[in-house]
Scaffold this motif. Structure first.
Motif, mmCIF file in Angstrom:
data_model
loop_
_atom_site.group_PDB
_atom_site.id
_atom_site.type_symbol
_atom_site.label_atom_id
_atom_site.label_comp_id
_atom_site.label_asym_id
_atom_site.label_seq_id
_atom_site.Cartn_x
_atom_site.Cartn_y
_atom_site.Cartn_z
ATOM 1 N N UNK A 96 73.427 5.696 26.580
ATOM 2 C CA UNK A 96 72.540 4.858 27.383
ATOM 3 C C UNK A 96 72.941 3.392 27.346
ATOM 4 N N UNK A 97 72.807 2.752 28.488
ATOM 5 C CA UNK A 97 72.939 1.307 28.612
ATOM 6 C C UNK A 97 71.537 0.742 28.780
ATOM 7 N N UNK A 98 71.030 0.124 27.722
ATOM 8 C CA UNK A 98 69.675 -0.419 27.785
ATOM 9 C C UNK A 98 69.600 -1.517 28.837
ATOM 10 N N UNK A 99 68.558 -1.453 29.641
ATOM 11 C CA UNK A 99 68.399 -2.338 30.791
ATOM 12 C C UNK A 99 67.067 -3.065 30.673
ATOM 13 N N UNK A 100 67.133 -4.378 30.483
ATOM 14 C CA UNK A 100 65.919 -5.178 30.328
ATOM 15 C C UNK A 100 65.391 -5.582 31.712
ATOM 16 N N UNK A 101 64.107 -5.342 31.934
ATOM 17 C CA UNK A 101 63.473 -5.704 33.201
ATOM 18 C C UNK A 101 62.255 -6.585 32.955
ATOM 19 N N UNK A 239 52.001 -5.442 44.803
ATOM 20 C CA UNK A 239 52.745 -4.664 43.823
ATOM 21 C C UNK A 239 53.481 -5.591 42.852
ATOM 22 N N UNK A 240 53.716 -5.078 41.662
ATOM 23 C CA UNK A 240 54.528 -5.832 40.709
ATOM 24 C C UNK A 240 55.925 -6.032 41.282
ATOM 25 N N UNK A 241 56.479 -7.204 41.082
ATOM 26 C CA UNK A 241 57.837 -7.495 41.520
ATOM 27 C C UNK A 241 58.751 -7.419 40.304
ATOM 28 N N UNK A 242 59.609 -6.403 40.309
ATOM 29 C CA UNK A 242 60.494 -6.169 39.168
ATOM 30 C C UNK A 242 61.815 -6.891 39.373
ATOM 31 N N UNK A 243 62.424 -7.257 38.258
ATOM 32 C CA UNK A 243 63.709 -7.943 38.311
ATOM 33 C C UNK A 243 64.403 -7.725 36.975
ATOM 34 N N UNK A 244 65.707 -7.962 36.957
ATOM 35 C CA UNK A 244 66.403 -8.001 35.677
ATOM 36 C C UNK A 244 66.015 -9.293 34.966
ATOM 37 N N UNK A 392 67.713 -2.075 40.539
ATOM 38 C CA UNK A 392 67.811 -2.942 39.363
ATOM 39 C C UNK A 392 68.740 -2.396 38.291
ATOM 40 N N UNK A 393 68.810 -1.074 38.128
ATOM 41 C CA UNK A 393 69.772 -0.519 37.177
ATOM 42 C C UNK A 393 71.191 -0.850 37.589
ATOM 43 N N UNK A 394 71.462 -0.762 38.897
ATOM 44 C CA UNK A 394 72.785 -1.107 39.408
ATOM 45 C C UNK A 394 73.045 -2.605 39.285
ATOM 46 N N UNK A 395 72.016 -3.417 39.523
ATOM 47 C CA UNK A 395 72.175 -4.860 39.370
ATOM 48 C C UNK A 395 72.485 -5.221 37.926
ATOM 49 N N UNK A 396 71.792 -4.546 36.988
ATOM 50 C CA UNK A 396 72.079 -4.803 35.578
ATOM 51 C C UNK A 396 73.522 -4.425 35.257
#
Length: 560
Positions: A96-101, A239-244, A392-396
């Motif tokens: 796994x590649x941990x992804x902070x959001x 809605x919540x706006x998610x981002x890296x 966002x996973x791809x952006x990370x």
């Protein structure tokens, strides 16, 4: 997947994920799919039945559904002969590649006030405008900021096009048109004619407004160039706006971003004494200059609650035997919406087609590569998280690539695999951008089928799935969509199936496996994608972007 413009972004509540070590004692899944031949319709369907089952609760990031999905992928990857693809700081490997959001949720109901010589007018949240902030500040308060019409909001030096030339946007609100300058004219003014480029996407326009130092950025909604009605924007409001996670906490973005509906826009231009249609026509020509909107000033206050959570990309790799540093990537997003508004008592959005099918394809392609023997180059299989929250996973991954971009030969992305039976064709989204088109055309022709170009290039589907962030690294990408010329029923049946899915199942609890599913067409499509990857993995070939592709410069820079 291809229909992402239809539904709103989901609001997800991320929970802490257990690590693989913590879950070592969990009972293993019986991977029934491995009893069928690799890449067979039976194997694909078997994976989908597990991943899209109610037990996985719709695979929302950060939920128990993520834990089960990661566990299943790890076991399947290992059984398929892959190695963990993430090298940790201590030299050990992980799946796994941990992804902070981060998530930013409005806690107030804002009002947009536009003031001028004729007084102040207030507009209603959701019905007349939508707004949010990417800045992780408790309060963003914009008062009496001048409005400036910046045309399509494009700054493209390579095209000699800069809608911001000569204007200082600091302290001002940018008012922006959606899509590209040549969408309506149809003639190619550098942006591909009616085919949308990244400059036409709303995501780019907000990014560029931030780079210009704008206090705010408002896009004018028009249904045709946006490719979706106002209701799509309205449904995601609040809605919540998610981002890296960003080091500057979003300080480089405009204070607020948002949309106004067409009625509000037309009224605003009239109040400013401006002719919208005439200015729009000017904005479609090279040399356009931004136009101050008279005495109009905008005010808005956004109060926001923020939180930071962790989710994961899942990565396996089959090392190459001769040039392991050179890598071909297959990707698909594993996530879906999780729990969602109930329909007929069902509140689980299972995401069978979107995208348990693509996740199943990753596993089966890995099995197929292993069965045929390790290739000369390495092949990575990346199951990406948080696609439904904005790629966002791809952006990370773009920000933290696991395989050097300059040594990544190509990427092949899968988002929704044909589940309706064989077709005479396969559609290439973003057709004409790279030499990957030639490779898939040859593979499909060998099957006695044909490649069809993107049937809706003006909708910009190429920019709405995870491969976009690989392309932005300069990596040539291939993204295919279902063909619509069905062996059984032709184009009429193919279109009817697509339309029915969008109308009744897309992002709804009914996106489930049914008796009508037929994965034979999907397996045939994946055989073609396998042939492309295998050819690249066993050769010294380096596919290139076409001369007019906006990602060519990034590739050339990375290879230097």
């Amino acid at each position: 997947m291809k229909f992402h413009h239809i539904a709103s972004a989901a609001v997800i509540a991320l929970a802490a994920c257990a690590t693989p070590a913590e879950e070592a004692g969990a009972p293993a899944h019986d991977i029934a799919a491995f009893n069928a031949p690799p890449l067979s319709p039976e194997a694909l369907l078997s994976h989908v039945r597990v991943l899209a089952s109610d037990a996985f609760e719709g695979r929302a990031p950060g939920t128990n559904g993520e834990r089960l999905t990661i566990e299943y992928l790890q076991q399947a990857y290992e059984a398929a002969g892959l190695q963990p693809g993430v090298v940790l700081a201590d030299g050990t490997r992980s799946w796994v590649q941990e992804t902070q959001l981060t998530a930013a949720t409005l806690t107030n109901t804002p009002t947009l006030t536009l003031s001028g010589r004729d007084g102040a007018r207030q507009y209603e949240y959701a019905t007349q405008f939508s707004a949010w902030t990417r800045r992780l500040d408790p309060t963003v308060d914009i008062e009496n900021a001048p409005l400036v019409f910046v045309g399509y909001g494009v700054n493209a030096p390579e095209l000699g096009w800069n809608d911001y030339e000569g204007v200082d946007m600091r302290g001002k609100i940018a008012v922006i048109l959606i899509n590209d300058p040549d969408f309506e004219t149809g003639d190619d003014r550098g942006f591909g004619g009616r085919a949308m480029t990244y400059y036409g996407r709303w995501t780019y326009k907000f990014e560029e407004a931030g780079r210009q130092g704008a206090a705010g950025a408002i896009i004018i909604h028009e249904t045709a160039p946006a490719s979706y009605p106002w209701q799509v924007i309205q449904s995601s409001t609040g809605s919540a706006r998610w981002d890296v996670v960003r080091a500057d906490r979003g300080a480089n973005r405009a204070g607020f971003e948002g949309w106004i509906n067409n009625d509000v826009a037309m009224e605003t231009f009239r109040r400013a004494g401006l002719d919208f249609n005439r200015l729009k026509a000017r904005a479609q020509t090279r040399g356009f200059r931004a136009v101050p909107m008279g005495s109009l000033r905008g005010s808005i206050e956004l109060q926001t609650r923020t939180e930071t959570r962790t989710t994961n990309n899942v990565v396996g790799v089959l090392p190459g035997t001769q040039r392991p540093q050179e890598t071909i990537i297959y990707s698909a997003h594993w996530d879906h919406l999780g729990r969602c508004p109930a329909i007929d008592g069902d509140d689980i959005c299972n995401g069978a087609l979107d995208n348990a099918t693509g996740t199943a394809a990753l596993i089966e392609l890995a099995r197929r590569f292993s069965a045929e023997g390790a290739p000369q180059r390495s092949v990575a299989f990346i199951a990406l998280t948080a696609e439904e929250q904005g790629l966002l996973g791809a952006l990370y991954y773009q920000q933290h690539p696991l395989f050097e971009p300059r040594n990544t030969v190509a990427a092949i992305n899968m988002d929704g695999i044909n589940n309706a039976g064989p077709t005479h064709d396969i559609e290439v989204v973003g057709f004409g951008k790279s030499q990957m088109d030639d490779l898939i055309a040859e593979a499909v022709q060998a099957q006695g089928r044909r490649v069809a170009p993107d049937s809706s290039p003006e909708a910009g589907y190429f920019y709405r799935s995870d491969h976009l962030h690989f392309a932005q690294l300069g990596i040539p990408v291939l993204y295919t969509s279902n063909g619509i010329d069905m062996v059984d029923g032709g184009v009429e049946r193919g279109r009817a199936i697509n339309e029915a899915y969008v109308a009744h199942n897309y992002h709804k609890p009914s996106d489930e496996v049914t008796e009508a599913w037929d994965m034979s067409g999907g397996a045939q499509d994946l055989e073609a994608l396998y042939a492309v990857g295998r050819r690249l993995a066993d050769s010294g070939m380096w596919p290139e972007w076409r001369e007019n592709a906006e990602f060519r410069a990034a590739r050339e820079a990375s290879r230097r």
